[in-house]
Scaffold this motif. Structure first.
Motif, PDB file in Angstrom:
ATOM      1  N   ARG A  47       0.837  -1.209   0.000  1.00 36.18           N
ATOM      2  CA  ARG A  47       0.000   0.000   0.000  1.00 36.18           C
ATOM      3  C   ARG A  47       0.869   1.255   0.000  1.00 36.18           C
ATOM      4  NH1 ARG A  47      -2.369   0.705   4.370  1.00 36.18           N
ATOM      5  NH2 ARG A  47      -1.861  -1.154   5.592  1.00 36.18           N
ATOM      6  N   TRP A  48       1.959   1.219   0.774  1.00 38.40           N
ATOM      7  CA  TRP A  48       2.867   2.371   0.788  1.00 38.40           C
ATOM      8  C   TRP A  48       3.510   2.559  -0.581  1.00 38.40           C
ATOM      9  CZ3 TRP A  48       8.146   2.867  -0.072  1.00 38.40           C
ATOM     10  CH2 TRP A  48       8.707   4.114   0.252  1.00 38.40           C
ATOM     11  N   ASP A  49       3.916   1.462  -1.211  1.00 43.31           N
ATOM     12  CA  ASP A  49       4.592   1.525  -2.506  1.00 43.31           C
ATOM     13  C   ASP A  49       3.668   2.043  -3.597  1.00 43.31           C
ATOM     14  OD1 ASP A  49       6.836   1.185  -4.133  1.00 43.31           O
ATOM     15  OD2 ASP A  49       6.161  -0.806  -4.794  1.00 43.31           O
ATOM     16  N   GLU A  51       1.763   4.603  -3.239  1.00 39.63           N
ATOM     17  CA  GLU A  51       1.656   6.050  -3.081  1.00 39.63           C
ATOM     18  C   GLU A  51       2.661   6.750  -3.992  1.00 39.63           C
ATOM     19  OE1 GLU A  51       2.233   6.924   1.031  1.00 39.63           O
ATOM     20  OE2 GLU A  51       0.579   5.657   1.706  1.00 39.63           O
ATOM     21  N   PRO A  52       2.441   8.021  -4.328  1.00 41.81           N
ATOM     22  CA  PRO A  52       3.384   8.739  -5.199  1.00 41.81           C
ATOM     23  C   PRO A  52       4.717   9.000  -4.501  1.00 41.81           C
ATOM     24  CG  PRO A  52       1.679  10.224  -4.373  1.00 41.81           C
ATOM     25  CD  PRO A  52       1.261   8.846  -3.986  1.00 41.81           C
ATOM     26  N   GLY A  53       5.775   8.941  -5.286  1.00 43.67           N
ATOM     27  CA  GLY A  53       7.103   9.286  -4.777  1.00 43.67           C
ATOM     28  C   GLY A  53       7.744   8.229  -3.906  1.00 43.67           C
ATOM     29  N   THR A  54       7.315   6.976  -4.036  1.00 41.87           N
ATOM     30  CA  THR A  54       7.836   5.913  -3.174  1.00 41.87           C
ATOM     31  C   THR A  54       8.567   4.851  -3.985  1.00 41.87           C
ATOM     32  OG1 THR A  54       5.765   4.662  -3.319  1.00 41.87           O
ATOM     33  CG2 THR A  54       5.965   6.242  -1.525  1.00 41.87           C
ATOM     34  N   THR A  55       9.605   4.296  -3.366  1.00 34.36           N
ATOM     35  CA  THR A  55      10.367   3.208  -3.983  1.00 34.36           C
ATOM     36  C   THR A  55      10.760   2.212  -2.907  1.00 34.36           C
ATOM     37  OG1 THR A  55      11.300   4.722  -5.638  1.00 34.36           O
ATOM     38  CG2 THR A  55      12.380   2.571  -5.368  1.00 34.36           C
ATOM     39  N   VAL A  56      10.421   0.956  -3.091  1.00 33.08           N
ATOM     40  CA  VAL A  56      10.896  -0.104  -2.198  1.00 33.08           C
ATOM     41  C   VAL A  56      12.245  -0.587  -2.713  1.00 33.08           C
ATOM     42  CG1 VAL A  56      10.464  -2.424  -1.311  1.00 33.08           C
ATOM     43  CG2 VAL A  56       8.564  -0.821  -1.583  1.00 33.08           C
ATOM     44  N   ILE A  57      13.227  -0.615  -1.831  1.00 38.68           N
ATOM     45  CA  ILE A  57      14.581  -1.020  -2.204  1.00 38.68           C
ATOM     46  C   ILE A  57      14.886  -2.373  -1.578  1.00 38.68           C
ATOM     47  CG2 ILE A  57      17.028  -0.434  -2.069  1.00 38.68           C
ATOM     48  CD1 ILE A  57      16.206   2.501  -1.863  1.00 38.68           C
ATOM     49  N   SER A  95       6.969   7.654   7.588  1.00 40.36           N
ATOM     50  CA  SER A  95       6.711   8.137   6.232  1.00 40.36           C
ATOM     51  C   SER A  95       5.712   9.285   6.183  1.00 40.36           C
ATOM     52  CB  SER A  95       6.237   6.975   5.355  1.00 40.36           C
ATOM     53  OG  SER A  95       5.972   7.422   4.042  1.00 40.36           O
ATOM     54  N   ASP A  96       4.583   9.146   6.852  1.00 45.14           N
ATOM     55  CA  ASP A  96       3.557  10.193   6.800  1.00 45.14           C
ATOM     56  C   ASP A  96       4.070  11.498   7.384  1.00 45.14           C
ATOM     57  OD1 ASP A  96       1.792   8.452   5.602  1.00 45.14           O
ATOM     58  OD2 ASP A  96       0.668   8.011   7.430  1.00 45.14           O
TER      59      ASP A  96
END
Length: 283
Positions: A47-49, A51-57, A95-96
């Motif tokens: 769900r976080w990924d 969202e705009p501007g997010t990248t899971v590394i 994050s928020d």
């Protein structure tokens, strides 16, 4: 052997055996007093990924598979901040707050330490340092930045235990500016705060923020904003006061009246944002 001597020896044994047992128990279980690992639930990361501007590394260390999280609302950030939360916190729980309050010109690399979130392994100073050596280059790579790390572009932001992690990262990558909330002086000195007696000599998980700040002082042009509440129920505010007194050439100390340990970011967002704004600027 006299009767008096035998009685004295028995008394010493009766006193020492329980003490040795207690010290042994504290030595063997001290990781449970320092770390409180938790996993992410369900589809939290997915769900976080989305969202705009997010990248899971995704990356790996000798401890196994690891995962970190890059937040960047701009395609060309000016700075990359290493972010680490406290001993009971997951990376994405910041994050928020960062999205709402942090400088939008920068990117935020939120890391979990081994054993937390989606990260394999067990937390310790050595495994955390090994993770730092991998996660910062991974974050830079996700931005298209080439190693080696440019300390002029890197910053750090940590809370509680995460402050110690970030200062280790500062040591590893020559990061000279950052903001830390509610840090301790060292885990050795925390034994007295927690137990009322100094048992630092038995501490295996040694984090020493005082030494890390002194190392920064030797490098020059370093500024670390320390923000601590005077009503902190977990880490005595006197520890941050001591750090500010011991390394005044590096520390810019801000004390928040009635500030607590886990809610400082909500009680004093303006002070934290101001410190971030100042820390992100090059000297």
């Amino acid at each position: 052997m006299s009767r008096k001597f035998r009685l004295l020896r028995s008394l010493v044994l009766w006193l020492c055996i329980p003490l040795v047992g207690i010290l042994g128990l504290l030595t063997s279980c001290q990781s449970k007093l320092i770390y409180f690992p938790r996993p992410y639930g369900g589809d939290h990361v997915a769900r976080w990924d989305a969202e705009p501007g997010t990248t899971v590394i995704d990356y790996e260390t000798r401890g196994g598979k690891q995962q970190a999280y890059l937040l960047s609302t701009t395609p060309k950030p000016e700075r990359l901040w290493l972010v680490c939360g406290g001993n009971g916190t997951l990376a994405l729980e910041w994050s928020d707050w960062l999205r709402e309050h942090a400088p939008a010109e920068d990117a935020w690399l939120m890391m979990d330490i081994p054993g937390y979130g989606a990260c394999a392994g067990k937390p310790s100073p050595s495994t955390i340092r090994h993770t730092l050596k991998a996660v910062v280059p991974a974050g830079m790579g996700a931005l298209g930045w080439s190693p080696p790390a440019d300390h002029g572009k890197l910053r750090f932001f940590g809370h509680s235990l995460g402050a110690a992690v970030c200062l280790m990262g500062a040591d590893e990558f020559d990061i000279r500016r950052g903001v830390v909330l509610t840090p301790f002086t060292s885990t050795m000195e925390m034994t007295k705060a927690m137990l009322g007696v100094n048992l630092g000599f038995i501490v295996v998980h040694r984090f020493d923020n005082r030494d890390r700040l002194r190392a920064l002082a030797k490098r020059g042009d370093a500024t670390v904003f320390i923000i601590h509440g005077d009503d902190d129920e977990a880490i005595p505010v006197g520890m941050s006061r001591a750090l500010a007194k011991d390394v005044p050439e590096v520390v810019r100390y801000i004390e928040i009246p009635r500030g607590r340990h886990n809610t400082l970011q909500d009680q004093a967002p303006e002070e934290i944002i101001k410190a971030m704004r100042e820390a992100r600027m090059n000297p």
